[in-house]
Design an enzyme around this catalytic site. Structure first.
Site, PDB file in Angstrom:
ATOM      1  N   PRO A   2     -34.206  38.469  -0.024  1.00 17.38           N
ATOM      2  CA  PRO A   2     -34.485  37.333  -0.903  1.00 17.38           C
ATOM      3  C   PRO A   2     -33.400  36.264  -0.766  1.00 17.38           C
ATOM      4  CG  PRO A   2     -33.759  39.243  -2.173  1.00 17.38           C
ATOM      5  CD  PRO A   2     -34.007  39.716  -0.780  1.00 17.38           C
ATOM      6  N   GLU A   3     -33.839  35.011  -0.760  1.00 19.54           N
ATOM      7  CA  GLU A   3     -32.916  33.894  -0.647  1.00 19.54           C
ATOM      8  C   GLU A   3     -32.906  33.120  -1.959  1.00 19.54           C
ATOM      9  OE1 GLU A   3     -33.712  31.758   3.019  1.00 19.54           O
ATOM     10  OE2 GLU A   3     -34.265  33.621   4.040  1.00 19.54           O
TER      11      GLU A   3
END
Length: 285
Positions: A2-3
Site C-alpha cells: 500500500p502506498e
C-alpha cells in the site's frame, strides 16, 4: 505494498472507530511484529491508554494516544488493520489484537509478517521507525517543481527510481510512480538530470493531482472495509498503466510496454511517454 493513497484510506476508515476508546488488554500472537520495545513492555505501556486519533506520514500510520505516546506502524507488503466485533472470525495471520473498552477489537494481520510496530513515548525522539528520515509530501507547502529540481535535478538515475526515494518524496511507490509519469508524459527510464524546468513543474503538479485523485477514489465505509477484510480501498479499476503491460494505451491505443527499471517493474506508453527513443535504445538497449 500500500502506498500513500491506500494508507490515507485506512487512516480515514479506522480513526473514527478507535478514537476515544481505551486499550484494555492486548493479545500478542507474533511478538516479532513489535519492533520496539520488547512485546511485554509494549503491552504494559499501552494497556489502559486511550486512542486520541491517527496520523499518516508517507506510508506510515501513527496511532496517537491521549498520553502523547505514539504507535508507529508500517504495513509493508501485506499488513492490514481491522476494527471488528469480538466474535468476528479472525484472519489466519492475525498477529496483534488490541481489545477495546467497548468490546470491539483492533486487529493487525499480515500474511508475510513484514509489518512492524514501534512505540515512541511522549517526548522521545523516534530513532527507530525511519519516519524522521522521510522527505516532504506533495501536500506540503514546500513541495514544488523547484523543490524536485533542487533535490533530483543533478541525478543521473532514472526518474522512476528518483520518485521512489522516500527521503525526497514520501509516499510514492511502484504503482503511483508509473501512474504519475504516464500522466506527466515522462519516460520512466529518463535520467532525472535531463528534465527541464517546465517538466519539473509539470511533474510536481501531476504528483499532487494523481495522489489526490486516488485518495478520493479509495474512499470507503467501515462496513464495506470490514466486509472486504481491509481490501475495499484498492483502486485497481482506475489505474491507467500499472499492471496493464501489453494492453492498449488508454490515450493513444499503442500497446503499453513493460520493463524493469532499477529492479522494479515499470509500465509506460512508448508514444505518450516517448523521449528521444533512439537515444533511449542506444543507452538502455
Amino acid at each position: 505494498m500500500p502506498e500513500l493513497p491506500e494508507i490515507e484510506a485506512i487512516k480515514r476508515v479506522i480513526e473514527p472507530q478507535i478514537k476515544g476508546f481505551e486499550v484494555q488488554r492486548i493479545t500478542v500472537n507474533r511478538p516479532e511484529v513489535i519492533a520496539h520495545p520488547a512485546s511485554d513492555e509494549f503491552c504494559r505501556r499501552i494497556i489502559g491508554q486511550m486512542f486520541a486519533g491517527i496520523e499518516r506520514r508517507g506510508k506510515f500510520l501513527i496511532l496517537c494516544m491521549e498520553s502523547g505516546d505514539r504507535l508507529v506502524l508500517h504495513l509493508r507488503m501485506t499488513g492490514c488493520l481491522l476494527v471488528t466485533p469480538p466474535a468476528y472470525p479472525e484472519e489466519k495471520h492475525t498477529h496483534l489484537v488490541f481489545h477495546l473498552s467497548d468490546d470491539r477489537e483492533l486487529r493487525f494481520s499480515d500474511t508475510r509478517r513484514f509489518g512492524r510496530f514501534w512505540l515512541v513515548r511522549q517526548g522521545e525522539a523516534d530513532t527507530y521507525s525511519g519516519v524522521e528520515k522521510l522527505g516532504v509530501e506533495s501536500f506540503d507547502s514546500g513541495f514544488s517543481g523547484e523543490y524536485l529540481s533542487a533535490c533530483l535535478g543533478k541525478r543521473k538515475k532514472a526518474i522512476k527510481e528518483c520518485l521512489l526515494d522516500q527521503s525526497v518524496i514520501a509516499g510514492i511507490g511502484n504503482i503511483y510512480s508509473d501512474e504519475i509519469l504516464f500522466a506527466a508524459c515522462i519516460h520512466p527510464a529518463r535520467p532525472a538530470n535531463t528534465l527541464t524546468k517546465e517538466e519539473w513543474n509539470r511533474l510536481a503538479s501531476v504528483i499532487l493531482e494523481q495522489l489526490a485523485f486516488f485518495i478520493e477514489k479509495n474512499k470507503t465505509t467501515p462496513e464495506k472495509y470490514l466486509a472486504a477484510k481491509g481490501q475495499d480501498y484498492r483502486n485497481t479499476p482506475f489505474l491507467q498503466v500499472y499492471g496493464h503491460g501489453g494492453e492498449p494505451c488508454p490515450v493513444c491505443g499503442k500497446n503499453l510496454c513493460r520493463s524493469v527499471i532499477g529492479g522494479r517493474s515499470s509500465v509506460y506508453c512508448p508514444v505518450c511517454q516517448n523521449w528521444a527513443e533512439a537515444v533511449f535504445l542506444r543507452t538502455f538497449g
